[in-house]
Every structure is written in structure tokens, then in C-alpha cells.
Design an enzyme around this catalytic site. Structure first.
Site, short mmCIF file in Angstrom:
data_model
loop_
_atom_site.label_atom_id
_atom_site.label_comp_id
_atom_site.label_asym_id
_atom_site.label_seq_id
_atom_site.Cartn_x
_atom_site.Cartn_y
_atom_site.Cartn_z
N SER A 120 -5.72 11.93 5.53
CA SER A 120 -6.21 10.65 6.06
C SER A 120 -6.53 9.68 4.93
O SER A 120 -6.58 8.48 5.16
CB SER A 120 -7.48 10.78 6.88
OG SER A 120 -7.71 12.05 7.32
N HIS A 141 0.34 11.56 10.41
CA HIS A 141 -1.11 11.42 10.60
C HIS A 141 -1.47 11.50 12.08
O HIS A 141 -1.13 10.61 12.87
CB HIS A 141 -1.58 10.08 10.00
CG HIS A 141 -3.06 9.95 9.96
ND1 HIS A 141 -3.72 8.86 10.45
CD2 HIS A 141 -4.02 10.79 9.50
CE1 HIS A 141 -5.02 9.04 10.30
NE2 HIS A 141 -5.22 10.19 9.73
N GLU A 153 1.00 8.67 13.55
CA GLU A 153 1.52 7.73 12.56
C GLU A 153 2.52 8.49 11.68
O GLU A 153 2.17 9.52 11.10
CB GLU A 153 0.39 7.16 11.70
CG GLU A 153 -0.50 6.19 12.45
CD GLU A 153 -1.67 5.66 11.61
OE1 GLU A 153 -2.02 4.48 11.77
OE2 GLU A 153 -2.23 6.43 10.81
N ASN A 191 -6.67 3.50 10.86
CA ASN A 191 -7.95 3.63 10.14
C ASN A 191 -8.28 2.37 9.35
O ASN A 191 -9.45 2.11 9.07
CB ASN A 191 -7.93 4.84 9.21
CG ASN A 191 -8.25 6.12 9.99
OD1 ASN A 191 -8.63 6.05 11.15
ND2 ASN A 191 -8.08 7.25 9.36
N1 LIG Z 1 -10.80 15.66 11.57
C1 LIG Z 1 -10.15 14.54 11.86
O1 LIG Z 1 -10.52 13.77 12.74
C2 LIG Z 1 -8.88 14.23 11.10
C3 LIG Z 1 -7.98 13.26 11.61
C4 LIG Z 1 -6.78 13.03 10.94
C5 LIG Z 1 -6.49 13.74 9.79
N2 LIG Z 1 -7.38 14.65 9.30
C6 LIG Z 1 -6.99 15.40 8.09
O2 LIG Z 1 -6.56 16.70 8.46
C7 LIG Z 1 -6.82 17.63 7.40
C8 LIG Z 1 -7.59 18.81 7.95
O3 LIG Z 1 -8.80 18.35 8.51
P1 LIG Z 1 -9.69 19.30 9.45
O4 LIG Z 1 -10.72 18.42 10.04
O5 LIG Z 1 -8.81 20.09 10.34
O6 LIG Z 1 -10.35 20.28 8.36
P2 LIG Z 1 -10.98 21.72 8.59
O7 LIG Z 1 -11.93 21.92 7.48
O8 LIG Z 1 -11.45 21.89 9.99
O9 LIG Z 1 -9.75 22.73 8.40
C9 LIG Z 1 -9.08 22.93 7.19
C10 LIG Z 1 -8.50 24.34 7.20
O10 LIG Z 1 -7.60 24.46 6.10
C11 LIG Z 1 -7.73 25.77 5.57
N3 LIG Z 1 -7.22 25.78 4.20
C12 LIG Z 1 -7.77 25.27 3.11
N4 LIG Z 1 -6.95 25.45 2.05
C13 LIG Z 1 -5.87 26.10 2.50
C14 LIG Z 1 -4.67 26.57 1.90
N5 LIG Z 1 -4.43 26.42 0.62
N6 LIG Z 1 -3.77 27.20 2.68
C15 LIG Z 1 -4.00 27.37 4.00
N7 LIG Z 1 -5.11 26.94 4.60
C16 LIG Z 1 -6.04 26.32 3.88
C17 LIG Z 1 -9.21 26.07 5.67
O11 LIG Z 1 -9.47 27.46 5.60
C18 LIG Z 1 -9.54 25.44 7.02
O12 LIG Z 1 -9.41 26.39 8.06
C19 LIG Z 1 -7.53 16.82 6.34
O13 LIG Z 1 -6.59 16.40 5.42
C20 LIG Z 1 -8.12 15.65 7.10
O14 LIG Z 1 -8.32 14.52 6.30
C21 LIG Z 1 -8.54 14.92 9.95
#
Ligand SMILES: NC(=O)c1ccc[n+]([C@@H]2O[C@H](COP(=O)([O-])OP(=O)(O)OC[C@H]3O[C@@H](n4cnc5c(N)ncnc54)[C@H](O)[C@@H]3O)[C@@H](O)[C@H]2O)c1
Length: 679
Positions: A120, A141, A153, A191
Site C-alpha cells: 500500500s 492493490h 487497483e 488512498n
Molecule cells: N490491511 C489492509 O487494509 C491492507 C489493504 C491493502 C493492502 N495491504 C497490504 O497488504 C500486505 C499485508 O497486510 P496484512 O494486513 O495482511 O498483514 P498481516 O500482518 O495481517 O499479514 C502478513 C502475513 O505475512 C506473513 N509473512 C511475513 N513475511 C513473510 C515471508 N517472507 N513469507 C511468507 N509470509 C510472510 C506473516 O507471517 C503474516 O501472516 C501489506 O503490504 C499491506 O500494506 C493491507
């Protein structure tokens, strides 16, 4: 173009598990990976819990849950991603973690694999160089909750190939997402104005413009939304708002930087306190500030070429569930008022200059005009895309005018051999804008409906009679006018997700764009009558069995099927054909003496008593006048040329739209079951 059948998702957290769920729900094979078995398990358990909740709410059947879970392979081994067509990364928002992951993925995955990041706050171009396949690297995204929110996106960086973009758009369709293509810029499209919406709310609190309940109320009125910014932050987490505003502030300047009060609230680790009274006198200032900020930023991102005005509105409506997009709101306010509100923000923040787009529009003294129909020409094939997915591509005066314009341009191009019609999003075209009809009836302006319908008929006749091959791509739902448009094309190519249907008699009117005589010419008057009186849908498979669909293929093979039709040509669609037995049984319900009985609500004679009873019952719910006129038109129209049949339909238009049943049926859509009086 690449086939998309197997998709890898790395990271089984909030986003990754939701993305995996949606992909599997829509029938794709998924590999879901995380670093520890417990994290994979947590992701899978979360998916199962959500699907089970869906069963309780009758959205899914238990068997669908089993099938969906069966399509997801959980793993901790990145090597299991090797033969995926697409891998989507959804791990921690950390430059190094993501960068290293892409380096590993690049080493593990086959050359065909497209790699996508759900970041993001970083740029897509930050990660593409970590791979040896920047042409097959893209931003994807998603929006929370990714199994429910339809917006996606798609963000190419400079080196992303067109093939990769096309494959991602196909992937989006395959799992029910509405994609908007956005430039690799800070905050992408949505965003960019959503984060200042949250941050701007905090700033108003900091500056004592109003208290929290008043700011919440002001936001709801400014954008006609159900949830204000403070409640939203409490639900999604204050840290996300802090981090995203910090990123935008760093990249774009102090106007976007995190409000101190927001930073402090995160450090306190507490939710916002929403208690208190709305102060009416403060509301106007709040609404004006919200609009100045969000509309100004939306105009800025379009001025910078990040997204089109249509996609920006789509992002707001689909991704954020605003009832109107920023540009629609600007049109409602008028360009003068919009400029006044945005200028107030520009005066306040020296780094926020008036967007050039607004200044140009003010000079024009006109509202923004939206393009809902796109024309693309590649080689000898022109593609006309109905691009109004937020309204299921429904037809209205503006859309029909734009289709006619794009069609005329494609027809005038001597290099074009075939003109293909497609719908963006899940639907081909879901009929006509019902609200338009209601408004016109209430305003006693049925002449306008007549003119609109006449323009529709002229267009469909031109499509049918074109010297170029006209092809409808039915890879989603079509209803009413949409099915009629498809039937007017010289050929239909479909995927199993395609369907047709004529629900009009259930809302007090009859199908008015020549679909009835066109259907009757191909499958016979009795079967056409059956579909029009019962409103029963025709699946792509049924349409193929009936010879209405020239080719039925999986989504990835549509382009090939169209090219094959252009190469070999298609036989004329209106010819006698064998109707398979199950359809003959349906036709028999409306044949001979059964038809007057059906119209009178009396039992009919049929070998299949269940089908007979069901048909009588079904027709009993429809508007009687609409049913009667439809039958007359189907039978009379079969004997006439299509142009004459169209005239005949137009001649009955005033009659049907003047009935009480038409107003009742049309006004009831989406609200309640209509109750027809037969007047
Ligand atoms: N939460 C939102 O509303 C939102 C919206 C759009 C985009 N995003 C993006 O999505 C991504 C994930 O966000 P989230 O909220 O799901 O995070 P989260 O912390 O809930 O989940 C991340 C997961 O990735 C795993 N992980 C970390 N490193 C890893 C690796 N090397 N290999 C495999 N797994 C690995 C972790 O163990 C964890 O389970 C981020 O980049 C975030 O910016 C989030």
C-alpha cells in the site's frame, strides 16, 4: 495472453487469506504460503470461519465451502509457487522483507509466472528490479476485506508489459474484481484521497473546527456514506492511517503529513472516543473542508495522469462505497463552488496548488463528462467495452449515445473487420437504468422513453446489419436490453459465466429492443414466449445448446475464439434449427391452446405436470398486460422484417408505459415484490 488458473498468495494474514479465499471461491486453484505452519493454519481457519458464516447467511451451500477449501493448498514451502500463473505477495509492509521475497520468488517460479505486490505504501518500481522479469511484475492493490470488496487497483510500473496488464485484468475478472488501471504513484488512486480524508478529519479536531460527532456527521453528509472517518479508523486500526499519511507526507509534501493529534492517538493505543452531540452550526465548515480536501486531491491525481476521472469515481464508489464519486460530486456542486472549496485548501497549504484540471474545467464552464464506453482497435478487431461496472453497465441515454458514437467510429475504419462488444466487470449489460424509466413516467414524459428506445432500436439494427462482423462477448450476466443487444449481434461468444434473461414482464413492461422477435427467429415463437413470460434465465450453456451462442469457451480462450470467427466467418444466425428435447418441453407450455390458458391463469396441458404447474405459477406473478402485449408482439414480429418488428414494438410503447403496472413494477425493483392490478 497468459492463462490464469493457478494463483499463489504469499502471506496468510488479513489480506493474503482474504485474497486466497476469493480466488478459490471463484474457482481458481490457490497455493497459500506463510513462514510457519501455525500462520498457514490461522489463515485457513479464518477462511473456513468466514465461509461457514456465509452458509449461515445462505450465501453459500455447505458443498461450496468444501469445494472452495479443497482448492486451497496451504504450505510453508515457497517452491510450491513454482508453476503458478500469478503470485500475489501480501506480507509485512517492509521494503526488505518484500524485496527479498521477490528475489526468492523470481528464482523459484517458472518464466511464465507473473509476480504481483499488494503493497500500500511502496512503489511497484521499488520491487520490480529485484527480479529478472520486470515485464511480468505488477502492483495488485486489494481493499479490505479482499473477499468482499470488489475493487482492485492494477498498477503497472514503467517496465510492465501490456500482456501482463491484460493477464491481470483477466485474473481480476476471474475472481469477480472490478479492476482500475492506475499509475505507480504515491497512494495510487484511492488512498491518495482516502488517507487525506482520515487525516483531514483529525486535523479538523486538532484545529477545533468541530468535535468528533460533528466531524463524523459532516463526513456522512459530504459524501453520503454510512461510516465517518473516526469510526472507520477505530475499525481498521489507527496505525494504518498514521503510516499511510506519513508515506504520503514524505512523498508529496506537508499537506498530506500526519496530523499531530493522529500520531498521539496511535501512541496512546486507544480508539477515538465517538461520544458527544452533533453541533449543527459547525457542520457547514466541516462539510466544506472535507469536500475541499477530497475533491481537490481527486482533481490533482487526475491532473497528474494517475487515473481517469471515471476510474477515480469508480474507486470511490466500489472501493470506499461512496454513493457518488468525487467527480460526480463536483458536477452536483458545480465547477464554481468546487473551485471555491478547493481554493480554500490551496490558500491554507502552500504545497497544495490548485489542480490544473479544475482551472481548465472552470474555463469551459461545463460539468465533467464521463466516458462509459471505450473503443480500442487492435489489428482488424475493434473492441467496444461497456465500462460502467459500478452500475452493471446498465444502459441509459448517455451510454446508448456513446455506444452509437464508438460503433460509428469502428464502422468507419476501413481496417476493421470485426466489432466486438464486451462488458467491464461481472456483467455484460444488466438491462436499462430502471430509475430513468420511473422518473420519466412520473414526469409524464413517456415521449422521452420513446425517443430513447427508438435510438436503441436504430443502433441495434445497425449492429445487426453491419458489413463488419459484430460479436457480443457474453462472459457475465446480461438482462433485458443487454440480452437484446447481444442477440442483435451477428454472433455471440460466451464463457460458462454468461447468461441472458428477460425479466421485464415481472416489472410491468415488455422487452422493448427487438429481443423478442430476434429470439423467436432463432428458437421459435413458443420458446421465446416461454422465456419472456417466465423471465427464466438462459445460461450460456443452454444458449449454446440452442445455437444462440456460436462458441462457448473458458475466459482465457475468448480472444482465440473471436479471432477464429473473424477468420472463418459465421453462418447467418436466423436459420431453422433442431431444438433439443428439454427445450421443446419448455416451448410446449406456451404452445397452441396453452398460451391463452397461461394468460388467463388457468392450468395448462403438458406431459410434465410439475413443469406445467411451475410455469402457470410463475406467469401468475407477472404483469398481465405486459404478458399479453409481449405475446402479440412475438407472434406478429416473427412474420415481419426486423425493422418492421421494431416499429411494431415502438407503437405499443406508450400503451405499456402508461399502465399502473409499469409504474408499480419499475418502482418496486430492489425493494419489494410488485403487486399488479392489471390496469
Ligand atoms: N490491511 C489492509 O487494509 C491492507 C489493504 C491493502 C493492502 N495491504 C497490504 O497488504 C500486505 C499485508 O497486510 P496484512 O494486513 O495482511 O498483514 P498481516 O500482518 O495481517 O499479514 C502478513 C502475513 O505475512 C506473513 N509473512 C511475513 N513475511 C513473510 C515471508 N517472507 N513469507 C511468507 N509470509 C510472510 C506473516 O507471517 C503474516 O501472516 C501489506 O503490504 C499491506 O500494506 C493491507
Amino acid at each position: 495472453m497468459a492463462h490464469i488458473q493457478k494463483v499463489g498468495v504469499v502471506g496468510a494474514g488479513n489480506m493474503g487469506s482474504g485474497i486466497a479465499q476469493k480466488l478459490a471461491q471463484e474457482g481458481l486453484q490457490v497455493v497459500l504460503m506463510d513462514i510457519q505452519p501455525a500462520y498457514v493454519e490461522r489463515g485457513l481457519t479464518g477462511i473456513k470461519a468466514m465461509l461457514d458464516e456465509g452458509v449461515k447467511r445462505r450465501i453459500f451451500r455447505p458443498q461450496q465451502v468444501e469445494e472452495t477449501m479443497g482448492r486451497i493448498q496451504g504450505t510453508t514451502d515457497l517452491a510450491d509457487m513454482a508453476n503458478c500463473d500469478l503470485v500475489i505477495e501480501a506480507v509485512f509492509e517492509d521494503l526488505e522483507v518484500k524485496g527479498n521475497l521477490f528475489q526468492q520468488l523470481d528464482a523459484v517460479c517458472e518464466p511464465k509466472t507473473i509476480l504481483g505486490t499488494n503493497t500500500s505504501s511502496f512503489y511497484v518500481r521499488d520491487f520490480a528490479p529485484r527480479t529478472s522479469r520486470p515485464d511480468r511484475f505488477v502492483g495488485l492493490h486489494y481493499f479490505f476485506h479482499p473477499a468482499k470488496n470488489r475493487l482492485l487497483e492494477v498498477i503497472p510500473h514503467e517496465g510492465t508489459s501490456q500482456d501482463t496488464i491484460d493477464a491481470c485484468l483477466l485474473a481480476a475478472r476471474l475472481h469477480g474484481k472490478t479492476a482500475i488501471v492506475v499509475k505507480d504513484a504515491a497512494g495510487f488512486a484511492v488512498n491518495r484521497f482516502f488517507v487525506p480524508f482520515l487525516n483531514g478529519a483529525a486535523r479538523m479536531l486538532e484545529e477545533s473546527v468541530a468535535n468528533i460527532p460533528t466531524i463524523e456527521e459532516g463526513a456522512k453528509r459530504a459524501f453520503r456514506i454510512g461510516m465517518g472517518p473516526f469510526l472507520l479508523m477505530n475499525v481498521t486500526g489507527i496505525p494504518i492511517a498514521v503510516h499511510s499519511s506519513a508515506t504520503l507526507g514524505r512523498e508529496l509534501g506537508p499537506f498530506y503529513a500526519t496530523a499531530d493529534i493522529l500520531q498521539k492517538q496511535m501512541e496512546l493505543g486507544q480508539d477515538w472516543d465517538l461520544e458527544g452531540e452533533v453541533v449543527e452550526e459547525d457542520l457547514r465548515a466541516v462539510i466544506e473542508r472535507f469536500q475541499g480536501v477530497c475533491l481537490g486531491v481527486a482533481a490533482k491525481l487526475v491532473s497528474e495522469g494517475v487515473a481517469s476521472i471515471e476510474d477515480t469515481d469508480r474507486g470511490a464508489k466500489i472501493g470506499l462505497r461512496w454513493s457518488m464519486g468525487p467527480f460526480e460530486i463536483m458536477n452536483r456542486l458545480g465547477i464554481e463552488q468546487t473551485c471555491y472549496l478547493v481554493q480554500a485548501i490551496a490558500d491554507r497549504y502552500p504545497d497544495f496548488a490548485m489542480p490544473s484540471l479544475l482551472l481548465q474545467q472552470r474555463k469551459l464552464r461545463e460539468p465533467f463528462t464521463f466516458s462509459y464506453v471505450d473503443l480500442g482497435i487492435e489489428g482488424d478487431i475493434a473492441t467496444i467495452t461497456f465500462n460502467r461496472p459500478e452500475a452493471m453497465n446498465a444502459l441509459n441515454e448517455q451510454v446508448v449515445g456513446q455506444i452509437a458514437d464508438r460503433f460509428a467510429r469502428a464502422e468507419a475504419d476501413p481496417g476493421v473487420k470485426a466489432i466486438v462488444f464486451r462488458g467491464a466487470g461481472k456483467a455484460f449489460v444488466a438491462g436499462a437504468d430502471i430509475r430513468y424509466f420511473v422518473k420519466k413516467i412520473e414526469a409524464d414524459a413517456i415521449d422521452d422513453i420513446h425517443a430513447f428506445t427508438k435510438a436503441g432500436h436504430d443502433l441495434l439494427l445497425a449492429i445487426e446489419g453491419s458489413d463488419k462482423l459484430t460479436v457480443a462477448v457474453l462472459d457475465g450476466l446480461s438482462l433485458g436490453g443487454g440480452s437484446e443487444l447481444a442477440l442483435a449481434c451477428q454472433a455471440i461468444v460466451a464463457t460458462p459465466a454468461g447468461s441472458m434473461g428477460f425479466p421485464e414482464t415481472g416489472i410491468g413492461i415488455f422487452p422493448g429492443l427487438g429481443g423478442m422477435p430476434r429470439l423467436a427467429r432463432q428458437v421459435g415463437a413458443d420458446l421465446a414466449t416461454y422465456y419472456v413470460l417466465t423471465g427464466r434465465g438462459i445460461s450460456a450453456r443452454d444458449a449454446h445448446d440452442l445455437g444462440l451462442v456460436a462458441a462457448l469457451v473458458p475466459p482465457g480462450e475468448l480472444d482465440g475464439a473471436i479471432r477464429a470467427l473473424v477468420a472463418v466467418g459465421v453462418p447467418p444466425k436466423n436459420h431453422a434449427r433442431d431444438i433439443p428435447a428439454p427445450f421443446q418441453a419448455l416451448a410446449a407450455t406456451c404452445a397452441g391452446d396453452n398460451l391463452p390458458r397461461l394468460l388467463a391463469g388457468e392450468p395448462i396441458q403438458h406431459d410434465d405436470a410439475t413443469l406445467a404447474a411451475k410455469t402457470v405459477k410463475g406467469v401468475g406473478f407477472k404483469a398481465p398486460i405486459a404478458c399479453r402485449i409481449a405475446c402479440e408482439l412475438i407472434h406478429a414480429g416473427s412474420e415481419l422484417s426486423m425493422a418492421q418488428a421494431a416499429e411494431l414494438e415502438l407503437a405499443r410503447l406508450h400503451e405499456i408505459f402508461s399502465t399502473e403496472d409499469a409504474l408499480e413494477g419499475l418502482s418496486s425493483v430492489g425493494r419489494r415484490r410488485p403487486s399488479f392490478s392489471g390496469t
